[in-house]
Design a protein around this motif. Structure first.
Motif, PDB file in Angstrom:
ATOM      1  N   GLY A   4       2.394  -1.929  -3.490  1.00  0.00           N
ATOM      2  CA  GLY A   4       1.652  -2.278  -2.446  1.00  0.00           C
ATOM      3  C   GLY A   4       0.750  -3.578  -2.507  1.00  0.00           C
ATOM      4  N   TYR A   5       0.258  -3.545  -3.505  1.00  0.00           N
ATOM      5  CA  TYR A   5      -0.918  -4.805  -3.708  1.00  0.00           C
ATOM      6  C   TYR A   5      -0.051  -6.072  -3.859  1.00  0.00           C
ATOM      7  CZ  TYR A   5      -4.450  -7.695  -5.797  1.00  0.00           C
ATOM      8  OH  TYR A   5      -5.206  -9.030  -6.159  1.00  0.00           O
ATOM      9  N   LEU A   8       1.148  -7.321  -0.715  1.00  0.00           N
ATOM     10  CA  LEU A   8       0.117  -8.055   0.127  1.00  0.00           C
ATOM     11  C   LEU A   8      -0.287  -9.370  -0.366  1.00  0.00           C
ATOM     12  CD1 LEU A   8      -3.132  -5.423   0.367  1.00  0.00           C
ATOM     13  CD2 LEU A   8      -1.903  -6.631   2.470  1.00  0.00           C
ATOM     14  N   LEU A  67      -2.947  -9.303   6.655  1.00  0.00           N
ATOM     15  CA  LEU A  67      -2.457  -7.777   6.312  1.00  0.00           C
ATOM     16  C   LEU A  67      -3.545  -7.241   5.540  1.00  0.00           C
ATOM     17  CD1 LEU A  67      -0.071  -6.248   7.102  1.00  0.00           C
ATOM     18  CD2 LEU A  67       0.968  -6.662   5.100  1.00  0.00           C
ATOM     19  N   ASP A  68      -4.001  -6.061   5.980  1.00  0.00           N
ATOM     20  CA  ASP A  68      -4.845  -5.281   5.121  1.00  0.00           C
ATOM     21  C   ASP A  68      -4.358  -4.002   4.550  1.00  0.00           C
ATOM     22  OD1 ASP A  68      -5.294  -4.590   8.228  1.00  0.00           O
ATOM     23  OD2 ASP A  68      -6.113  -2.982   7.288  1.00  0.00           O
ATOM     24  N   ALA A  69      -4.804  -3.494   3.608  1.00  0.00           N
ATOM     25  CA  ALA A  69      -4.347  -2.272   3.119  1.00  0.00           C
ATOM     26  C   ALA A  69      -3.746  -1.281   4.224  1.00  0.00           C
ATOM     27  CB  ALA A  69      -5.319  -1.743   1.979  1.00  0.00           C
ATOM     28  N   ALA A  70      -4.515  -0.874   4.869  1.00  0.00           N
ATOM     29  CA  ALA A  70      -4.335   0.318   5.710  1.00  0.00           C
ATOM     30  C   ALA A  70      -2.888  -0.015   6.572  1.00  0.00           C
ATOM     31  CB  ALA A  70      -5.460   0.509   6.641  1.00  0.00           C
ATOM     32  N   ASN A  71      -3.082  -1.307   7.151  1.00  0.00           N
ATOM     33  CA  ASN A  71      -1.893  -1.548   8.052  1.00  0.00           C
ATOM     34  C   ASN A  71      -0.678  -1.635   7.321  1.00  0.00           C
ATOM     35  OD1 ASN A  71      -2.386  -1.885  10.953  1.00  0.00           O
ATOM     36  ND2 ASN A  71      -4.094  -3.124  10.257  1.00  0.00           N
ATOM     37  N   TYR A  99       0.113  -0.075   4.449  1.00  0.00           N
ATOM     38  CA  TYR A  99       0.615   1.244   3.941  1.00  0.00           C
ATOM     39  C   TYR A  99       1.214   1.911   5.218  1.00  0.00           C
ATOM     40  CZ  TYR A  99      -0.156   1.002  -0.906  1.00  0.00           C
ATOM     41  OH  TYR A  99      -0.198   0.648  -2.065  1.00  0.00           O
ATOM     42  N   ARG A 100       0.642   1.783   6.478  1.00  0.00           N
ATOM     43  CA  ARG A 100       1.025   2.542   7.686  1.00  0.00           C
ATOM     44  C   ARG A 100       2.375   1.752   7.956  1.00  0.00           C
ATOM     45  NH1 ARG A 100       1.145   0.151  13.302  1.00  0.00           N
ATOM     46  NH2 ARG A 100       2.434   1.567  14.124  1.00  0.00           N
ATOM     47  N   ARG A 112       5.083   3.332   5.719  1.00  0.00           N
ATOM     48  CA  ARG A 112       5.241   4.646   5.957  1.00  0.00           C
ATOM     49  C   ARG A 112       6.523   4.870   7.100  1.00  0.00           C
ATOM     50  NH1 ARG A 112       2.756   9.328   5.210  1.00  0.00           N
ATOM     51  NH2 ARG A 112       2.648  10.953   6.856  1.00  0.00           N
ATOM     52  N   ARG A 135       0.154   5.473 -11.251  1.00  0.00           N
ATOM     53  CA  ARG A 135      -0.226   6.006 -10.155  1.00  0.00           C
ATOM     54  C   ARG A 135       0.202   5.312  -8.826  1.00  0.00           C
ATOM     55  NH1 ARG A 135      -6.569   5.120 -10.193  1.00  0.00           N
ATOM     56  NH2 ARG A 135      -5.298   3.126 -11.013  1.00  0.00           N
ATOM     57  N   ARG A 136       0.731   3.828  -9.123  1.00  0.00           N
ATOM     58  CA  ARG A 136       1.216   3.232  -7.958  1.00  0.00           C
ATOM     59  C   ARG A 136       2.727   3.231  -7.667  1.00  0.00           C
ATOM     60  NH1 ARG A 136      -1.519  -2.613  -9.004  1.00  0.00           N
ATOM     61  NH2 ARG A 136      -0.053  -2.593 -10.562  1.00  0.00           N
ATOM     62  N   ARG A 137       3.079   3.527  -6.523  1.00  0.00           N
ATOM     63  CA  ARG A 137       4.328   3.518  -5.977  1.00  0.00           C
ATOM     64  C   ARG A 137       5.058   2.266  -5.907  1.00  0.00           C
ATOM     65  NH1 ARG A 137       3.574   6.840  -0.887  1.00  0.00           N
ATOM     66  NH2 ARG A 137       1.998   5.620  -0.940  1.00  0.00           N
ATOM     67  N   PHE A 141       8.021   0.215  -4.139  1.00  0.00           N
ATOM     68  CA  PHE A 141       8.949   0.165  -3.048  1.00  0.00           C
ATOM     69  C   PHE A 141       9.869  -0.731  -3.109  1.00  0.00           C
ATOM     70  CE2 PHE A 141       6.048   2.847  -0.423  1.00  0.00           C
ATOM     71  CZ  PHE A 141       4.931   2.629  -1.170  1.00  0.00           C
ATOM     72  N   TYR A 156     -15.361   2.656   2.815  1.00  0.00           N
ATOM     73  CA  TYR A 156     -13.854   2.348   3.107  1.00  0.00           C
ATOM     74  C   TYR A 156     -13.006   3.702   3.053  1.00  0.00           C
ATOM     75  CZ  TYR A 156      -9.387  -0.118   3.857  1.00  0.00           C
ATOM     76  OH  TYR A 156      -8.149  -0.515   4.389  1.00  0.00           O
ATOM     77  N   PHE A 216      -1.043  11.656   6.885  1.00  0.00           N
ATOM     78  CA  PHE A 216      -1.123  10.282   6.229  1.00  0.00           C
ATOM     79  C   PHE A 216      -1.951  10.190   5.031  1.00  0.00           C
ATOM     80  CE2 PHE A 216      -0.432   5.805   7.165  1.00  0.00           C
ATOM     81  CZ  PHE A 216      -1.439   5.389   6.664  1.00  0.00           C
ATOM     82  N   GLU A 260      -1.096   8.762   1.585  1.00  0.00           N
ATOM     83  CA  GLU A 260      -1.521   7.253   1.399  1.00  0.00           C
ATOM     84  C   GLU A 260      -2.498   6.893   1.099  1.00  0.00           C
ATOM     85  OE1 GLU A 260       1.428   5.684   2.047  1.00  0.00           O
ATOM     86  OE2 GLU A 260       2.556   7.057   3.068  1.00  0.00           O
ATOM     87  N   GLU A 295      -3.950   5.360  -2.340  1.00  0.00           N
ATOM     88  CA  GLU A 295      -3.291   3.963  -2.584  1.00  0.00           C
ATOM     89  C   GLU A 295      -3.919   2.981  -1.994  1.00  0.00           C
ATOM     90  OE1 GLU A 295       1.137   4.833  -3.575  1.00  0.00           O
ATOM     91  OE2 GLU A 295       0.815   2.895  -3.566  1.00  0.00           O
ATOM     92  N   ILE A 296      -4.199   3.307  -0.895  1.00  0.00           N
ATOM     93  CA  ILE A 296      -4.859   2.484   0.235  1.00  0.00           C
ATOM     94  C   ILE A 296      -6.173   1.994  -0.460  1.00  0.00           C
ATOM     95  CG2 ILE A 296      -5.984   2.022   2.560  1.00  0.00           C
ATOM     96  CD1 ILE A 296      -3.678   3.800   3.725  1.00  0.00           C
ATOM     97  N   THR A 354      -5.845   0.037  -3.344  1.00  0.00           N
ATOM     98  CA  THR A 354      -5.275  -1.757  -3.143  1.00  0.00           C
ATOM     99  C   THR A 354      -6.580  -2.440  -2.531  1.00  0.00           C
ATOM    100  OG1 THR A 354      -3.381  -0.642  -2.477  1.00  0.00           O
ATOM    101  CG2 THR A 354      -3.702  -3.091  -1.743  1.00  0.00           C
ATOM    102  N   GLN A 387      -8.056  -5.740  -4.215  1.00  0.00           N
ATOM    103  CA  GLN A 387      -8.303  -6.919  -3.394  1.00  0.00           C
ATOM    104  C   GLN A 387      -9.589  -7.471  -3.465  1.00  0.00           C
ATOM    105  OE1 GLN A 387      -6.732  -5.465   0.397  1.00  0.00           O
ATOM    106  NE2 GLN A 387      -5.819  -7.420   0.639  1.00  0.00           N
ATOM    107  N   ARG A 415     -11.476  -8.029   6.952  1.00  0.00           N
ATOM    108  CA  ARG A 415     -10.151  -7.851   7.424  1.00  0.00           C
ATOM    109  C   ARG A 415      -9.580  -6.493   7.329  1.00  0.00           C
ATOM    110  NH1 ARG A 415      -5.641 -11.033   4.196  1.00  0.00           N
ATOM    111  NH2 ARG A 415      -7.567 -12.679   4.994  1.00  0.00           N
ATOM    112  N   ALA A 469      -4.502   0.400  12.460  1.00  0.00           N
ATOM    113  CA  ALA A 469      -3.946   1.063  11.678  1.00  0.00           C
ATOM    114  C   ALA A 469      -3.950   2.753  12.096  1.00  0.00           C
ATOM    115  CB  ALA A 469      -4.220   0.908  10.107  1.00  0.00           C
TER     116      ALA A 469
END
Lengths: 107, 882
Positions: free
Chosen positions: A27-28, A31, A44-48, A50-51, A54, A74-76, A78, B8, B20, B24, B27-28, B31, B35, B51, B59
């Motif tokens: 994910g990171y 980004l 792009l932020d983290a939440a968007n 991953y959404r 998904r 721990r990280r997936r 993709f 957050y 969700f 997720e 990880e969110i 991340t 950042q 942001r 989201a």
């Protein structure tokens, strides 16, 4: 399952798929790549992120890599699926097509 | 950094769907943390933070939408519609489900709708009235520049002196009088207002037909302008009226115009709408005497000057002229004070306090109604916890459930608002029709769009606030927990119980305020009604006449006697008499018509007592049932005599007995006192009449007022037409507009207090009912929630009586706290009421004790039923249902 039925793609989705098309990422990583490539044009932020991931997983464009990330279990990770790849390619082709209509006018 | 990440993380866990979050969220957050760490500058970190937080809303929204799409594909669909449903269809579905849910609980729905209707309806009705009276500007151009000269009516020379006062663009004076219109089927009594040259210009009136007054009219005043309403009602809208002559007070007058339809003359100047307007001839005799006060005076202030400037200038003028003009001096030689105020203030002065009080009372009622709405929604929201838990377990998503509850609240709010608006419309219409509309412009009351908007907003806000609060609470909680706890969990725990208790205490306190107010006003009304008037109210019918323009001064007494004789000949009449005014004709602080200084010895040096002078015919005291306390009434034909009242006798001579046979001197004549009568409440039950002098009627021939009274057996009053015919037998040209019994005059004198006390009694009763309902509901709920505990106690052998008493005590405790709170507030509020209350101290302990007693009784009753229910709990059933 015609790839063209999903076009046009929102910019975010396009970029994520394009980045993943070059190789699996977590994910990171996605980004950072996205931000760098678009020169902060696409935010792009983290939440968007991953959404979006998904949703793309649910639609079958992206899948999780079975082996864990060697750097951080721990990280997936993709990666893009064949379907996802074909969609990106279709979208790029479409955009090039659109661009070809425009260019003659600029001349 | 850490608190930011924690915040957050907290948001991510709260805003997103469960699935969700499980997959997720970790990880969110990671991340995000990465950042932040990677950003090297302060600005970079800030950008990341902004942001990321900013993107949460979008989201989350998307995540929930995705979930709904997932659910649609799965069989365990909750409340979502079919795939492909557009947003409108889905909204319609939500509304339909909401309506069905409401219909399943008719008692709840009905109660809430009724409560909202009550609160919104009364608030809207009162707001309409208050808005009309207090908030709307006067319907004249630049109303803030309009001024009014107070202290009653003024003289022509005073008006002349005023014209030299600086700062005024134009003065406008009006003299309201009766006039007789003849030439039709029956003579008609009209209201005529004589006005000065600039009157119509100052108030921006325009003609609908013809023209208004010009300068020439004031030199040759045989012209008239007719009001629009009179043109329609008296002359049937006759288009040929303008230019024609009509017969007013016996002389011909040419109609030159009709005033435009919407013109409403200022109440302080004309005291109502006249039928005709005529020019005020500045050279006429009535305008030349300083002591002849007939004019109400207003003015338009110059731009740049203020009403206060004019007030000061008038005071200066009076001070300067006082040495030359006697009328400008008080008894002790100081100049009189005649304040000039803004016309806007004067117009609402009488009713402003009343209306403020009314608004406060309605506000309180609204609060009580809202508290009850909150009760109902709280109880219901919590009670549906089970239902919601089941639905969520089956996959229904949070937002859709909240939306449905929101839809229910909005539906209820709108329904209640609509009902309340209808009720308000009816109430306003009824208020408009009653004679108690002392509110300026009451005849034009109508619900307008702003009030409508307020009503809709108020009902929606009420419903949404109280509907959402418990709804969010219910859907936020863990559904599994709700299912597990079953019935016990449905009460929401200690927090909700405290909230409900607080609501009840508030309701009881507020109700106490309204009940105390109602009791106070009722006692005031009762005090007023029980005042002994000093004359007989039953069996007396009065006929007020105006002979202005019909009889000259010389013939008035003779004609009056002829009418009196004719009336005595009517079957059923035992006696007739007349005077300039009759008791209760003028009330509410206004008086009429003649007053003089009364001296004991002849000569100007002796100390004067100011007394009202009543010229009356022979037989006056008999007809009105006033028995002398000393001496006797004068005999017919006795000259230079007088009967005085007890107040004058005591002030002048020390006692009633001392006065008989003595002489009193006034500017008018010297008279021998032949009798002393008790003080009467001539100007209303709340007005102390003060010293009065009764003289034979001939002395009052200067007045155009002729008010007759006849005595008959109580209950056997002669028909009005018979009395009218008797008057017309003497003079067919005399209008007889009113024939009214003294009982009716008496009712009118207390009409305002009577209405007020009824109104506040209604408020008090409503608030009481609501508070009782609220308390009963809370106690019932408390009982229901503790059923298990009660069941155990009963099973263990605790007596039913003890259980009952315990519940009763609980309710009484809440009620007592509320009562104490309410008493404290009422104590303060009572001070504000003092001005409008007669005969009772506003913080009078009897009233407060009475109100507290009523509240406690209601509280006891409301707790008693639930207490009995508690006592009858069947322990077997309660424990067995676990």
């Amino acid at each position: 399952m015609d790839p063209e039925s999903h076009l046009p793609l929102p910019p975010r989705t396009l970029l994520i798929l394009a980045v993943l098309a070059e190789g699996p990422l977590h994910g990171y990583g996605i980004l950072t790549e996205v931000e760098e490539r678009s020169r902060s044009g696409v935010t792009l932020d983290a939440a968007n992120l991953y959404r979006a991931l998904r949703r793309m997983r649910a639609d079958g464009w992206v899948e999780e890599v079975d082996e864990p990330d060697p750097e951080d279990p721990r990280r997936r990770l993709f990666r893009v699926t064949p379907l996802g790849r074909s969609i990106v390619e279709a979208e790029v082709a479409r955009l090039q097509n659109v661009l070809s209509w425009v260019r003659p006018a600029q001349a | 950094m850490r608190p930011v990440v924690a915040a957050y993380a907290w948001l991510v866990r709260r805003l997103f769907p469960r699935g969700f979050v499980e997959d997720e969220a970790a990880e969110i957050v990671e991340t995000f943390r990465a950042q932040c760490r990677a950003a090297d500058t302060r600005w970079g970190i800030a950008r990341v933070v902004l942001r990321s937080f900013g993107g949460l809303a979008g989201a989350a929204w998307g995540a929930w939408r995705d979930r709904r799409r997932e659910l649609r594909r799965s069989p365990a669909a909750g409340t979502a519609g079919r795939a492909g449903d557009g947003p409108v269809t889905r909204a319609g579905g939500t509304v339909r489900r909401a309506a069905r849910a409401l219909a399943r609980r008719p008692s709840f729905t009905g109660s809430v709708v009724a409560l909202v209707a009550l609160g919104v309806g009364s608030a809207t009705a009162i707001l309409t009235v208050v808005d009309h009276a207090l908030l709307r500007p006067l319907p004249y151009p630049d109303p803030e520049r309009l001024a009014f000269v107070t202290e009653g009516t003024h003289s022509g020379p005073f008006l002349e002196d005023l014209s030299a006062v600086p700062g005024v663009e134009a003065w406008a004076a009006a003299w309201r009088r009766d006039a007789v219109l003849t030439g039709g089927d029956t003579p008609l009594l009209l209201t005529d207002v004589k006005v000065t040259r600039d009157f119509f210009a100052v108030f921006g009136a325009r003609p609908a037909r013809g023209r208004l007054f010009v300068d020439d009219d004031f030199r040759d005043p045989a012209v008239a302008v007719v009001s629009f309403d009179a043109w329609l009602t008296v002359w049937g809208g006759d288009p040929g009226l303008v230019g024609r002559s009509i017969r007013v007070d016996g002389s011909a007058v040419r109609v030159v115009g009709v005033v435009e339809e919407g013109f409403r003359p200022p109440a302080p100047l004309t005291r109502g709408e006249p039928d005709v307007w005529t020019p005020l001839d500045p050279a006429s005799a009535v305008m030349s005497e300083y002591h002849y006060g007939i004019l109400e005076i207003g003015a338009r202030v110059r731009p740049g000057a203020s009403v206060e400037d004019v007030d000061r200038a008038v005071a200066d003028m009076l001070r300067r002229r006082a040495p030359e003009v006697e009328a400008y001096r008080e008894e002790d030689g100081r100049p009189v004070r005649i304040p000039v105020v803004a016309l806007e203030d004067e117009t609402v002065a009488g009713v402003r306090d009343d209306l403020r009080l009314l608004m406060a009372a309605v506000g309180v009622l609204l609060l009580v109604a809202c508290a009850n709405v909150a009760h109902l929604f709280l109880a219901r929201g919590l009670g549906r916890l089970r239902e919601m838990s089941v639905r969520r377990a089956l996959g229904a998503d949070g937002p859709a459930l909240v939306l449905q509850l929101l839809a229910e609240a909005v539906l209820v709010g709108l329904a209640g608002g609509a009902l309340g608006l209808a009720g308000a419309g009816v109430a306003v219409e009824a208020y408009r029709r009653t004679g108690v509309s002392a509110v300026p412009g009451a005849g034009e009351l109508s619900l307008d769009l702003r009030v409508l908007a307020f009503a809709v907003a108020a009902s929606l806000v009420t419903a949404v606030i109280f509907g959402l609060m418990p709804a969010l609470q219910a859907t936020r909680s863990d559904p599994a927990g709700g299912l597990r706890e079953g019935g016990r969990g449905s009460t929401g725990g200690a927090g909700a119980a405290r909230l409900r208790g607080a609501l009840v205490v508030g309701e009881v306190a507020l109700s106490l305020i309204l009940v105390a107010q109602a009791i106070l006003l009722f006692r005031s009304f009762a005090a007023l009604a029980s005042v002994s008037p000093g004359f007989a109210v039953e069996g007396v019918t009065t006929v007020p006449l105006s002979v202005a323009g019909v009889y000259g001064m010389e013939e008035r007494t003779e004609r009056a006697e002829a009418i009196r004789t004719a009336l005595e000949a009517v079957p059923g009449v035992e006696g007739a008499a007349y005077g300039i005014t009759m008791p209760l004709e003028f009330t509410g602080g206004s008086t009429c018509c003649w007053g003089m200084g009364v001296r004991a010895e002849a000569g100007p040096e002796a100390h004067e007592v100011h007394a009202a002078v009543h010229p009356v015919s022979d037989g006056y005291f008999d007809v009105l049932g006033i028995s002398p306390v000393a001496g006797r009434p004068w005999a017919p034909g006795e000259a230079d005599v007088t009967v005085i009242n007890a107040a004058l006798a005591v002030a002048r001579f020390g006692s009633a007995g001392e006065a008989v046979g003595r002489t009193v001197h006034t500017d008018e004549a010297s008279r021998r006192v032949v009798g002393v009568v008790p003080d009467t409440r001539h100007y209303g039950p709340d007005q102390d009449h003060g010293p009065a002098l009764y003289v034979p009627a001939a002395a009052g021939a200067w007045s155009p007022r002729l008010h007759l009274a006849v005595r008959s057996r109580p209950g056997q009053a002669p028909p009005a037409d018979a009395l009218r015919e008797a008057v017309w037998s003497v003079d067919p040209e005399l209008p007889v507009p009113v024939v009214r019994s003294l009982e009716e005059w008496s009712a009118r004198a207390v009409a305002r207090e009577s209405f007020a006390s009824k109104l506040y009694a209604t408020f008090g009763l409503l608030a009481l009912l609501l508070a009782a309902a609220g308390l009963a509901g809370t106690t019932l709920h408390a009982v229901a929630s503790r059923r298990r505990e009660l069941g155990i106690r009963l099973a263990l052998g605790e007596g039913r009586r003890r259980v009952e008493r315990r519940v009763l005590a609980g309710g009484l405790a809440l009620g007592a706290v509320g009562t104490a709170l309410g008493l404290g507030v009422t104590w303060q509020v009572g001070r504000a009421l003092e001005r409008s209350v007669y005969g009772v101290e506003a913080d009078d302990p009897v009233t407060l004790a009475g109100a507290a007693g009523v509240l406690l009784a209601v509280v006891a009753l409301s707790s008693w039923l639930p207490a009995r229910r508690a006592g009858r709990t069947d322990p077997v059933r309660v424990l067995g249902s676990e």
